[in-house]
Design an enzyme around this catalytic site. Structure first.
Site, PDB file in Angstrom:
ATOM      1  N   ILE A   4       0.851  -1.186   0.000  1.00  0.00           N
ATOM      2  CA  ILE A   4       0.000   0.000   0.000  1.00  0.00           C
ATOM      3  C   ILE A   4       0.889   1.239   0.000  1.00  0.00           C
ATOM      4  O   ILE A   4       1.759   1.394   0.858  1.00  0.00           O
ATOM      5  CB  ILE A   4      -0.932   0.009   1.221  1.00  0.00           C
ATOM      6  CG1 ILE A   4      -1.809  -1.254   1.229  1.00  0.00           C
ATOM      7  CG2 ILE A   4      -1.817   1.254   1.218  1.00  0.00           C
ATOM      8  CD1 ILE A   4      -2.678  -1.394   2.465  1.00  0.00           C
TER       9      ILE A   4
ATOM     10  N   GLU B  98       1.807  -3.674   5.678  1.00  0.00           N
ATOM     11  CA  GLU B  98       0.941  -3.354   4.541  1.00  0.00           C
ATOM     12  C   GLU B  98       1.301  -4.156   3.295  1.00  0.00           C
ATOM     13  O   GLU B  98       0.844  -3.839   2.193  1.00  0.00           O
ATOM     14  CB  GLU B  98       1.004  -1.852   4.235  1.00  0.00           C
ATOM     15  CG  GLU B  98       2.345  -1.341   3.752  1.00  0.00           C
ATOM     16  CD  GLU B  98       3.266  -0.888   4.868  1.00  0.00           C
ATOM     17  OE1 GLU B  98       4.100  -0.004   4.608  1.00  0.00           O
ATOM     18  OE2 GLU B  98       3.162  -1.414   5.995  1.00  0.00           O
TER      19      GLU B  98
END
Length: 298
Positions: free
Chosen positions: A152, A194
């Site tokens: 991300i 992430e």
């Protein structure tokens, strides 16, 4: 009844065999769970169908600490002395219920061991277990295998700006899109933080790259937040494919990671396949810059 009988004897059963039939019976069950629990000190709930000469008996599937569900069996009463057989049938169901509850509990523990608690994706341990096996299979039979790594973009900034609660909401939202995009046989995983991705058996790099871009566009179109605020995120992806020159699974992972690095350092919100022209051109330019810097220092 033969599935119940197998459970009562403590025999192992497959999810596709006895377990699935028992789950189907549970889905059709009309006995009230409260009645079952209240009857533990009395008799088990029964329903007699004289027309069909059938007696339905329900029993809690329970361990010593919990009721995991209900197990029901239908017994043929034709030619049977029902009063004398009922205790035998109830004992059979009680034993079957104990074994089924233990099996369901074991299944839940197994899922907890291989699934990430926040996102529900497969965890790093499962990833580390499956990747070598799938690489070995690809080497043995020449089948295709690709790996996608997802990161991300600027996720730390999202946490710093909106807080970790919103950060967790975003992680779960991205993971949900990954999970819904996975085909049968694909493994959607969370590597940590992430970083997430896919292991794609039977998939070449072109198909994997196309899938990566589909997922990227879906996530870029989503927005979420803890209190209704709009929080848009993008992802960068790296794709690699198993090839005969790979001697150990870590190389497949390293290649996907290198491709991910290229995506993140060349604009983000993009997917890059390892060994692609764009990646090779960037590597060549970087090497040229390093050489120039080194020449100036001398």
């Amino acid at each position: 009844v033969h599935a119940v009988d197998s459970l009562a004897r403590g025999e192992p059963f497959s999810r596709d065999d006895a377990s699935s039939r028992l789950r189907a019976e549970l889905a059709r069950l009309t006995f009230d769970m409260a009645n079952v629990e209240e009857s533990l000190s009395a008799r088990m709930p029964r329903r007699f169908d004289a027309a069909r000469e059938r007696l339905d008996i329900a029993c809690p599937a329970r361990t010593s600490t919990e009721v995991a569900g209900i197990i029901k069996a239908s017994f043929c009463t034709s030619g049977a002395n029902i009063d004398s057989r009922i205790p035998e049938w109830e004992q059979l169901l009680e034993r079957a219920g104990r074994h089924l509850a233990a099996a369901l509990r074991s299944e839940r523990f197994q899922q907890r061991a291989i699934k990430d608690s926040l996102t529900g994706l497969f965890n790093k341990s499962y990833f580390s277990e499956k990747l070598p096996l799938l690489c070995a299979a690809a080497r043995a039979d020449g089948s295709m295998l690709s790996l996608i790594m997802v990161d991300i973009d600027k996720f730390k900034a999202v946490n710093d700006t909106y807080g970790h609660v919103t950060g967790d909401i975003i992680l779960k939202g991205v993971a949900s899109i990954l999970a819904s995009s996975a085909r049968q046989g694909d493994i959607a995983y969370r590597f940590g933080g992430e970083e997430m991705g896919f292991i794609l058996p039977g998939t070449d790099v072109r198909s994997a790259l196309a899938m990566a871009n589909r997922v990227r566009k879906k996530i870029a179109a989503e927005h979420t937040g803890e209190k209704g605020e709009v929080v848009r995120v993008t992802i960068s992806l790296g794709v690699s494919e198993y090839t005969p020159d790979i001697t150990e699974p870590g190389q497949l992972l390293s290649r996907a990671d290198e491709a991910l690095y290229h995506s993140k350092h060349n604009g983000r919100n993009q997917a890059t396949a390892w060994g692609s022209k764009a990646m090779l051109a960037a590597a060549k330019a970087e090497n040229k810059q390093v050489d120039a810097t080194s020449a100036q220092s001398h």
